[in-house]
Design an enzyme around this catalytic site. Structure first.
Site, PDB file in Angstrom:
ATOM      1  N   GLU A 110       0.203  -6.805   3.283  1.00  0.00           N
ATOM      2  CA  GLU A 110      -0.095  -6.949   4.711  1.00  0.00           C
ATOM      3  C   GLU A 110      -1.336  -6.153   5.102  1.00  0.00           C
ATOM      4  OE1 GLU A 110       4.054  -7.947   6.861  1.00  0.00           O
ATOM      5  OE2 GLU A 110       4.041  -6.008   5.836  1.00  0.00           O
ATOM      6  N   GLU A 130       9.999  -8.120   0.560  1.00  0.00           N
ATOM      7  CA  GLU A 130      10.885  -7.470   1.523  1.00  0.00           C
ATOM      8  C   GLU A 130      12.281  -8.072   1.582  1.00  0.00           C
ATOM      9  OE1 GLU A 130       6.785  -6.445   3.254  1.00  0.00           O
ATOM     10  OE2 GLU A 130       7.689  -8.034   2.058  1.00  0.00           O
TER      11      GLU A 130
END
Length: 256
Positions: A110, A130
């Site tokens: 990210e 995640e």
């Protein structure tokens, strides 16, 4: 500042280095604060026209520090100014190039996606794992990845958590340039020099237009991410995932 982000300017290029190599440059509250300060310094630095962001050691960034996450630093890491790592929602007027060495995983990817261009060394890997630790990528990963590569492939990566290598990332358009192992920063500096030879006002205007085109919905998408986050983060699975990861065992999901 706690010294977890190094800052160096040379030949019009600022190099920002995440400096927690023993923790694979995982983001805790202190590193997030330092990166926020480093980005502000870059924006104010008249000697720096282009930035390069990299990681010390053999990893670009392994994402959020799960021990810090469990230890009460969650909001400071994820939701303070500029959102995750003090970086992913920073307002920048100068180009930033991610120089990915080793792995850019979870929040590390990210961070790379929040940069304008990505240079990666051979053998680098990218992924959003995640869901495998009971949470989801809340810092822009799902929607920014789907803009950079075919949406179906982006969704597959986000749902499975499977990583991809630098070569596939380059073929998909996620990575702009590949570099030999150990040469990511050198290759990013070379790209930065190419950019820096051009007119500053033209660069700034081009960057602003491109950011507007790519990120016009980011504000509402971040709001949606943060609306979804509390229920997932407060779940039993969100406790189980990081603990299982730390204990090096398979998680036992409860679905609640």
């Amino acid at each position: 500042m706690s010294g977890l982000v190094q800052y160096e300017t040379r030949d019009g290029i600022a190099v920002l280095t995440l400096d927690r190599p023993e923790q694979r440059n995982a983001v805790n509250a202190a590193l997030a604060a330092d990166l926020r300060d480093a980005v502000a310094r870059f924006e104010a630095d008249d000697a720096a026209r282009v930035g390069v962001l990299t990681g010390a050691g053999r990893t670009f960034c392994a994402g959020m520090d799960l021990k810090a996450f469990l230890g009460g630093e969650r909001d400071a890491i994820l939701f303070a100014e500029n959102r995750f790592a003090g970086f992913v929602d920073a307002k920048r007027t100068k180009p930033m190039i991610a120089a990915v060495n080793g792995a850019a995983l979870a929040g590390g990817l990210e961070i790379a996606l929040a940069c304008d261009l990505i240079v990666a060394e051979e053998g680098a890997v990218f992924g959003l794992p995640e869901t495998g630790v009971g949470i989801f990528a809340v810092a822009g990963g799902p929607f920014r990845l789907a803009r950079r590569i075919p949406p179906g492939r982006a969704l597959e990566l986000a749902l499975t958590g499977a990583p991809i290598g630098a070569e596939e990332a380059k073929a998909l358009g996620l990575v702009n340039r590949l570099a030999p192992k150990g040469e990511a920063v050198a290759a990013a500096r070379a790209l930065a020099q190419e950019i820096g030879r051009n007119a500053p006002l033209g660069i700034a205007a081009t960057l602003r237009l491109t950011q507007a085109a790519l990120r016009e919905r980011d504000a509402e998408l971040f709001v949606l991410s943060e609306e979804l986050w509390p229920a997932v983060a407060a779940s039993r699975d969100a406790e189980e995932g990081p603990r299982a990861f730390a204990e090096k065992r398979a998680p036992k999901w409860a679905g609640q």
